[in-house]
Motif scaffolding. Sequence first.
Motif, PDB file in Angstrom:
ATOM      1  N   ASP A  87      95.349  32.685  56.601  1.00 60.90           N
ATOM      2  CA  ASP A  87      95.948  30.604  56.025  1.00 60.90           C
ATOM      3  C   ASP A  87      95.339  30.589  54.984  1.00 60.90           C
ATOM      4  O   ASP A  87      94.253  30.733  54.401  1.00 60.90           O
ATOM      5  CB  ASP A  87      95.546  30.062  57.297  1.00 60.90           C
ATOM      6  CG  ASP A  87      94.383  30.420  58.203  1.00 60.90           C
ATOM      7  OD1 ASP A  87      93.142  30.681  57.215  1.00 60.90           O
ATOM      8  OD2 ASP A  87      93.764  29.794  59.526  1.00 60.90           O
ATOM      9  N   ALA A  88      95.149  29.040  54.540  1.00 59.94           N
ATOM     10  CA  ALA A  88      93.792  28.838  53.731  1.00 59.94           C
ATOM     11  C   ALA A  88      92.938  28.273  54.354  1.00 59.94           C
ATOM     12  O   ALA A  88      92.033  27.934  52.806  1.00 59.94           O
ATOM     13  CB  ALA A  88      95.108  26.752  54.314  1.00 59.94           C
ATOM     14  N   ARG A  89      92.107  28.861  55.018  1.00 63.14           N
ATOM     15  CA  ARG A  89      90.889  28.869  55.552  1.00 63.14           C
ATOM     16  C   ARG A  89      90.834  30.721  55.633  1.00 63.14           C
ATOM     17  O   ARG A  89      89.022  30.885  55.612  1.00 63.14           O
ATOM     18  CB  ARG A  89      90.319  28.739  56.312  1.00 63.14           C
ATOM     19  CG  ARG A  89      90.820  27.232  56.506  1.00 63.14           C
ATOM     20  CD  ARG A  89      90.577  26.316  58.345  1.00 63.14           C
ATOM     21  NE  ARG A  89      91.460  26.725  59.217  1.00 63.14           N
ATOM     22  CZ  ARG A  89      91.097  26.921  60.441  1.00 63.14           C
ATOM     23  NH1 ARG A  89      90.262  26.456  61.070  1.00 63.14           N
ATOM     24  NH2 ARG A  89      92.074  27.566  61.271  1.00 63.14           N
ATOM     25  N   ARG A  90      90.995  31.403  54.805  1.00 63.15           N
ATOM     26  CA  ARG A  90      91.596  32.957  54.663  1.00 63.15           C
ATOM     27  C   ARG A  90      91.474  33.204  56.226  1.00 63.15           C
ATOM     28  O   ARG A  90      90.591  34.616  56.113  1.00 63.15           O
ATOM     29  CB  ARG A  90      90.763  33.258  53.786  1.00 63.15           C
ATOM     30  CG  ARG A  90      90.009  32.573  52.541  1.00 63.15           C
ATOM     31  CD  ARG A  90      91.899  32.310  51.294  1.00 63.15           C
ATOM     32  NE  ARG A  90      91.536  33.657  50.994  1.00 63.15           N
ATOM     33  CZ  ARG A  90      92.874  34.049  50.285  1.00 63.15           C
ATOM     34  NH1 ARG A  90      93.634  33.465  50.645  1.00 63.15           N
ATOM     35  NH2 ARG A  90      93.158  35.192  49.877  1.00 63.15           N
ATOM     36  N   ASP A 126      92.356  31.185  65.801  1.00 61.90           N
ATOM     37  CA  ASP A 126      91.552  32.155  65.368  1.00 61.90           C
ATOM     38  C   ASP A 126      90.768  33.420  66.127  1.00 61.90           C
ATOM     39  O   ASP A 126      90.468  34.191  64.691  1.00 61.90           O
ATOM     40  CB  ASP A 126      90.211  31.897  65.435  1.00 61.90           C
ATOM     41  CG  ASP A 126      89.281  31.582  66.365  1.00 61.90           C
ATOM     42  OD1 ASP A 126      89.850  32.195  67.514  1.00 61.90           O
ATOM     43  OD2 ASP A 126      88.171  30.647  66.729  1.00 61.90           O
ATOM     44  N   LEU A 127      92.210  33.581  66.759  1.00 64.01           N
ATOM     45  CA  LEU A 127      92.505  35.109  66.844  1.00 64.01           C
ATOM     46  C   LEU A 127      91.165  36.136  67.649  1.00 64.01           C
ATOM     47  O   LEU A 127      91.071  37.470  68.134  1.00 64.01           O
ATOM     48  CB  LEU A 127      92.914  36.143  65.935  1.00 64.01           C
ATOM     49  CG  LEU A 127      94.186  36.224  64.568  1.00 64.01           C
ATOM     50  CD1 LEU A 127      94.478  36.937  64.092  1.00 64.01           C
ATOM     51  CD2 LEU A 127      95.136  35.416  66.061  1.00 64.01           C
TER      52      LEU A 127
END
Length: 340
Positions: free
Chosen positions: A318-321, A20-21
């Motif tokens: 990604d798909a979860r923004r 998640d960085l």
Amino acid sequence: MKLASLKHGRDGRLVIVSEDLNWFTDAFLIAPTLQAALDDWGRCEPQLRALSESLEHNAVPRGRFHEHDAASPLPRAYQWADGSAYVNHVELVRRARGAEMPDSFWTDPLMYQGGSDGFLPPRDPISLADEAWGCDLEAEVVVVTGDVPQGATREQALAAIRLVGLVNDVSLRNLIPAELAKGFGFVQSKPASALSPVLVTPETLGDRWNDGRLTGELWVQLNGQDFGRADAGVDMTFDFGTLVAHLAKTRSLGAGTIVGSGTVSNKGPDGGPGRPVSDGGVGYSCIAEVRTVETLQNGQARTPFLKHGDVVRIEMLDARRHSIFGAIEQTVEPAPSAET
């Protein structure tokens, strides 16, 4: 697995970054720098992967990852070669300067050798001495290779790709025609580029990495406004296996070689030039392309090149923004005066 380099000396300090960085853990005991890890990938990669898994489980010391603290993952590299995999972009830009488009461009990649002795950190400014030079952003995908033997096949080249990321390949458009007219290539018109805060191993990208292509919208903002969201997996004439093999045709490539895709560019639904985001299109990944479209449609370009104070942002979600590679975010600033 996501890798980054925190600012430290000339070559940075290698860290593992969480999916998640948000967090990082130091990888110094495995390899002090990313280049050192790439030089000894067979030994380092399993250890780095294990450390990455421990970070995800909060089983190792960790700190907050701040992209402003990141250098480019490879602050300086042994080699940087940029291709033109999106031939739609090449066709449009060449049309803008009245240059013909040879048929071979669709079958044989274009590529130039760029300066690699200093990549800009992802949040450091773009230094522009003269606005008249026509400063442009170019949002691209890059890969970093291990050692590649001379004459490698496309499949061998694909297998040698270690990491994937993004780059802002800064161009000085108004200097390009005179340089190319000399018949030798880019030098002054290609200043320092900036890599994304993190680079990612292909397997971590899952379905987004498919047969040498990265799929997904490459978001470009200019001064806070949506400028482009072209899909990097669409209209890519040459995949990265082909690009790396092209570079290795007559020479071996050393570990840490960076290869760029060229400006990501999508055609419009009718097969013609794409439309701006404001008109329902996917927009553009560089200013030169929108200026070409404006010239074709209206007889003159209206969008200016970058000026002092402009802010460029490039990332992929990604798909979860959530950001995959972190964001390149740069302000154009006047170049400091040279010391006498």
